[in-house]
Motif scaffolding. Structure first.
Motif, short mmCIF file in Angstrom:
data_model
loop_
_atom_site.label_atom_id
_atom_site.label_comp_id
_atom_site.label_asym_id
_atom_site.label_seq_id
_atom_site.Cartn_x
_atom_site.Cartn_y
_atom_site.Cartn_z
N PRO A 125 0.83 -1.21 0.00
CA PRO A 125 0.00 0.00 0.00
C PRO A 125 0.86 1.25 0.00
CG PRO A 125 0.05 -0.97 2.19
CD PRO A 125 0.80 -1.92 1.29
N LEU A 126 0.40 2.27 -0.69
CA LEU A 126 1.13 3.54 -0.75
C LEU A 126 0.44 4.56 0.15
CD1 LEU A 126 1.75 3.70 -4.62
CD2 LEU A 126 3.23 2.76 -2.83
N SER A 127 1.15 4.97 1.19
CA SER A 127 0.56 5.86 2.18
C SER A 127 0.20 7.22 1.58
CB SER A 127 1.55 6.05 3.34
OG SER A 127 1.07 7.03 4.23
N ALA A 128 -0.97 7.70 1.96
CA ALA A 128 -1.39 9.03 1.50
C ALA A 128 -1.25 10.07 2.61
CB ALA A 128 -2.85 8.97 1.05
N THR A 129 -0.81 9.64 3.78
CA THR A 129 -0.78 10.55 4.93
C THR A 129 0.55 11.25 5.11
OG1 THR A 129 -0.17 8.72 6.38
CG2 THR A 129 -2.51 9.21 6.16
N SER A 130 1.59 10.77 4.45
CA SER A 130 2.91 11.37 4.60
C SER A 130 3.39 11.89 3.26
CB SER A 130 3.91 10.35 5.16
OG SER A 130 5.20 10.90 5.20
N VAL A 131 3.52 13.19 3.15
CA VAL A 131 3.94 13.79 1.88
C VAL A 131 5.40 13.48 1.58
CG1 VAL A 131 2.27 15.66 1.92
CG2 VAL A 131 4.46 15.96 3.08
N GLU B 173 9.43 5.21 -3.81
CA GLU B 173 10.58 4.39 -3.43
C GLU B 173 10.54 4.04 -1.95
OE1 GLU B 173 15.43 4.46 -3.84
OE2 GLU B 173 14.35 6.30 -3.45
N LYS B 174 10.23 5.03 -1.09
CA LYS B 174 10.21 4.79 0.35
C LYS B 174 9.07 3.86 0.73
CE LYS B 174 12.51 9.03 1.90
NZ LYS B 174 12.34 10.27 2.70
N ASN B 175 7.91 4.04 0.10
CA ASN B 175 6.79 3.15 0.37
C ASN B 175 7.13 1.72 -0.01
OD1 ASN B 175 4.06 4.27 1.30
ND2 ASN B 175 4.72 5.85 -0.15
N THR B 176 7.76 1.58 -1.15
CA THR B 176 8.11 0.24 -1.62
C THR B 176 9.14 -0.41 -0.71
OG1 THR B 176 7.67 0.92 -3.91
CG2 THR B 176 8.96 -1.08 -3.60
N LYS B 177 10.14 0.36 -0.28
CA LYS B 177 11.15 -0.17 0.65
C LYS B 177 10.49 -0.62 1.95
CE LYS B 177 15.32 -0.83 2.41
NZ LYS B 177 16.27 0.27 2.63
N SER B 178 9.53 0.15 2.43
CA SER B 178 8.83 -0.22 3.66
C SER B 178 8.06 -1.52 3.47
CB SER B 178 7.88 0.91 4.06
OG SER B 178 7.13 0.56 5.20
N GLY B 179 7.38 -1.65 2.32
CA GLY B 179 6.64 -2.88 2.04
C GLY B 179 7.55 -4.08 1.88
N LEU B 180 8.67 -3.88 1.22
CA LEU B 180 9.62 -4.97 1.04
C LEU B 180 10.23 -5.40 2.37
CD1 LEU B 180 11.51 -3.96 -2.24
CD2 LEU B 180 9.78 -5.73 -1.95
N THR B 181 10.39 -4.46 3.28
CA THR B 181 10.94 -4.79 4.60
C THR B 181 10.00 -5.74 5.34
OG1 THR B 181 12.10 -2.67 4.72
CG2 THR B 181 11.74 -3.83 6.79
N ARG B 182 8.69 -5.51 5.20
CA ARG B 182 7.73 -6.42 5.83
C ARG B 182 7.79 -7.81 5.18
NH1 ARG B 182 4.69 -1.61 5.55
NH2 ARG B 182 3.61 -2.33 3.66
N TRP B 183 7.89 -7.82 3.86
CA TRP B 183 7.99 -9.10 3.14
C TRP B 183 9.28 -9.83 3.50
CZ3 TRP B 183 11.79 -9.73 -0.82
CH2 TRP B 183 11.73 -10.96 -1.48
N ALA B 184 10.36 -9.07 3.72
CA ALA B 184 11.65 -9.67 4.05
C ALA B 184 11.57 -10.51 5.32
CB ALA B 184 12.71 -8.58 4.20
N LYS B 185 10.71 -10.14 6.24
CA LYS B 185 10.58 -10.92 7.48
C LYS B 185 10.05 -12.32 7.18
CE LYS B 185 9.90 -6.84 10.40
NZ LYS B 185 8.95 -6.09 11.28
N GLN B 186 9.16 -12.42 6.18
CA GLN B 186 8.66 -13.74 5.78
C GLN B 186 9.80 -14.60 5.23
OE1 GLN B 186 5.38 -12.44 3.07
NE2 GLN B 186 4.20 -13.95 4.21
N VAL C 192 1.19 -0.90 -4.91
CA VAL C 192 2.11 -1.52 -5.85
C VAL C 192 2.04 -3.02 -5.63
CG1 VAL C 192 4.54 -1.81 -6.52
CG2 VAL C 192 3.67 0.46 -5.93
N ASN C 193 1.90 -3.78 -6.71
CA ASN C 193 1.92 -5.23 -6.63
C ASN C 193 3.08 -5.77 -7.46
OD1 ASN C 193 -0.67 -5.85 -5.15
ND2 ASN C 193 -1.47 -4.62 -6.83
N LEU C 194 3.94 -6.53 -6.81
CA LEU C 194 5.07 -7.15 -7.49
C LEU C 194 4.76 -8.63 -7.65
CD1 LEU C 194 7.92 -5.53 -5.35
CD2 LEU C 194 7.03 -4.72 -7.53
N ARG C 195 4.78 -9.11 -8.90
CA ARG C 195 4.40 -10.50 -9.16
C ARG C 195 5.37 -11.15 -10.12
NH1 ARG C 195 -0.81 -8.17 -10.39
NH2 ARG C 195 -2.18 -8.18 -8.57
N GLY C 196 5.63 -12.44 -9.88
CA GLY C 196 6.44 -13.21 -10.81
C GLY C 196 7.29 -14.26 -10.11
N ASN C 197 7.95 -15.08 -10.90
CA ASN C 197 8.88 -16.08 -10.39
C ASN C 197 10.30 -15.53 -10.47
OD1 ASN C 197 6.92 -18.11 -9.84
ND2 ASN C 197 6.82 -18.55 -12.03
#
Length: 417
Positions: free
Chosen positions: A160-166, A171-184, A248-253
């Protein structure tokens, strides 16, 4: 590449930092002044090289070739460069360095007249670290002593891309999302050749070994990753409501590959190398896509093609290096980029495209201006090719300075004080 040991590092390649076009004349008549060493340019080169390393291999340090009387003059500059490189590369990582990992990086001075070598190390986690002497030794057949681990993982990441922080760009939103995925990925279960093995087990346990361990070097392991879909019952979770401007949705093998030295390899070291390759390659592709959007001012659309990973063998070694290409890039462009970044010629027929095209889906509600205010890091392929070009336009370097990267062929034996 760094072995998980306080005693040895193995090096397979030392590559020269490419000079700026405007520096070519100066390099024919080297100056003795330190302004010849451009820290920003060399750091950028280290960033580019680190993208081209599969799991288990890292940028180990820098080397420089000067006359003996200039060695001391450059020592402090090389120390600053080592710390600058490590800071820049660690900022982009989705993984954390473990407590038992060696944090020393290497500076190597080669005398241009006598060929005498002086090797020193610095602890990059200690800002006050002073130089420690290290012994540089050559070993035969080390280049072939690598075990490969191959893994294909399906990625389907919703960010998800935050709308509350200008200040939160794409890039920062994506890095934050990837950080959560990295824990998995970090918490996943890793099957090696279909088996779960204990962390401290010998990776080669049960494998046939010939004299000199030459057969071990030819081994390739298949790795599969099992990630948890749900939290364990003893963990409590709470729902979070977030105001979003899009997603943003990242999909693929994703094809991943890692290497580990065949000298008493442990399962935990092999799994760590695979984990880091998974995290690095996904993060690198997102960064490359952002650079491409920024560089080429690509028209806004819903689906973007993520760059494909390609592998290229390193002659005389069982190790393959990697790079990334967009669909419209040719094998010739990949070859030229390898030559620019690694000072190394490859054959076009050796370029192995590892996977099908993967996509990043960015719904049109994403603000296009925000998408393009994100990246001030490197730039790859098309980015990479452009990187080679932009590298030649934006930063600057000394002729003999180079990034000493990767593993195998030469070993360092650190003095214990």
């Amino acid at each position: 590449m760094r072995e998980c040991s306080s005693q040895k590092d193995y090096v397979i390649l030392a590559t020269r930092t490419p000079p700026k076009e405007e520096q070519n004349d100066n390099l024919k008549h080297p100056k003795s002044k330190l302004d010849n060493l451009d820290e920003e340019w060399a750091t950028e080169h280290a960033n580019q090289v680190s993208r081209m390393l599969p799991g288990g291999l890292v940028v180990l340090g820098v080397f420089i070739i000067t006359t003996l009387e200039l060695a001391d003059d450059f020592q402090n500059a090389m120390r600053r460069l080592i710390f600058s490189m490590e800071k820049s590369m660690s900022r982009k990582r989705l993984w954390n360095v473990t407590e038992d990992e060696v944090s020393e990086r290497v500076t190597l001075h080669i005398c241009s007249s006598t060929k005498k070598i002086s090797c020193r190390t610095y602890d990059v986690h200690d800002p006050k670290s002073s130089a420690r002497p290290a012994d540089w030794k050559y070993q035969s057949r080390v280049s072939a002593s690598w075990l490969s681990l191959d893994c294909t993982i399906h990625v389907n990441i919703h960010i998800p891309l935050s709308a509350t922080s200008v200040t939160y760009t794409l890039e920062k939103n994506t890095k934050s999302g990837l950080t959560r995925w990295a824990k998995q990925i970090e918490n996943g279960v890793y099957l090696i050749n279909g088996q779960v093995k204990g962390n401290d087990c010998d990776l080669l346990e049960g494998q046939k070994k010939n004299r000199g361990n030459t057969q071990a070097a030819a081994h390739s392991f298949d790795v599969r990753v099992l990630t948890q879909l749900l939290l364990n019952s003893d963990h409590r979770s709470t729902a979070t409501v977030q105001i979003c401007s899009g997603s943003v949705n990242l999909r693929g093998n994703v094809r991943c590959r890692a290497y580990i030295h065949s000298n008493r390899p442990k399962v935990k070291d092999a799994v760590q190398a695979v984990k880091r390759d998974i995290l690095n390659t996904v993060a690198d592709r997102c960064e490359i896509l952002f650079e491409d959007l920024l560089l080429n001012e690509t028209p806004e659309k819903k689906n973007y093609e993520l760059p494909q990973r390609v592998f290229v063998p390193l002659p005389g070694s069982t190790v393959m290096l990697c790079d990334y290409k967009f669909g419209d890039e040719s094998a010739e462009e990949i070859r030229d980029h390898f030559s620019d970044m690694l000072d190394h010629e490859i054959q076009i027929e050796d370029v192995e495209i590892a996977e099908e095209v993967n996509t990043a889906c960015m719904p049109s509600c994403v603000n296009s201006e925000a998408s393009l205010t994100n990246t001030n890091d490197e730039q790859p392929e098309q980015p990479n090719k452009t990187i080679g070009v932009k590298i030649q336009q934006n930063i600057g370097v000394i002729a003999a300075l180079a990034v000493a990267a990767f593993a195998a062929g030469i070993s360092f034996h650190y003095f214990s004080d």
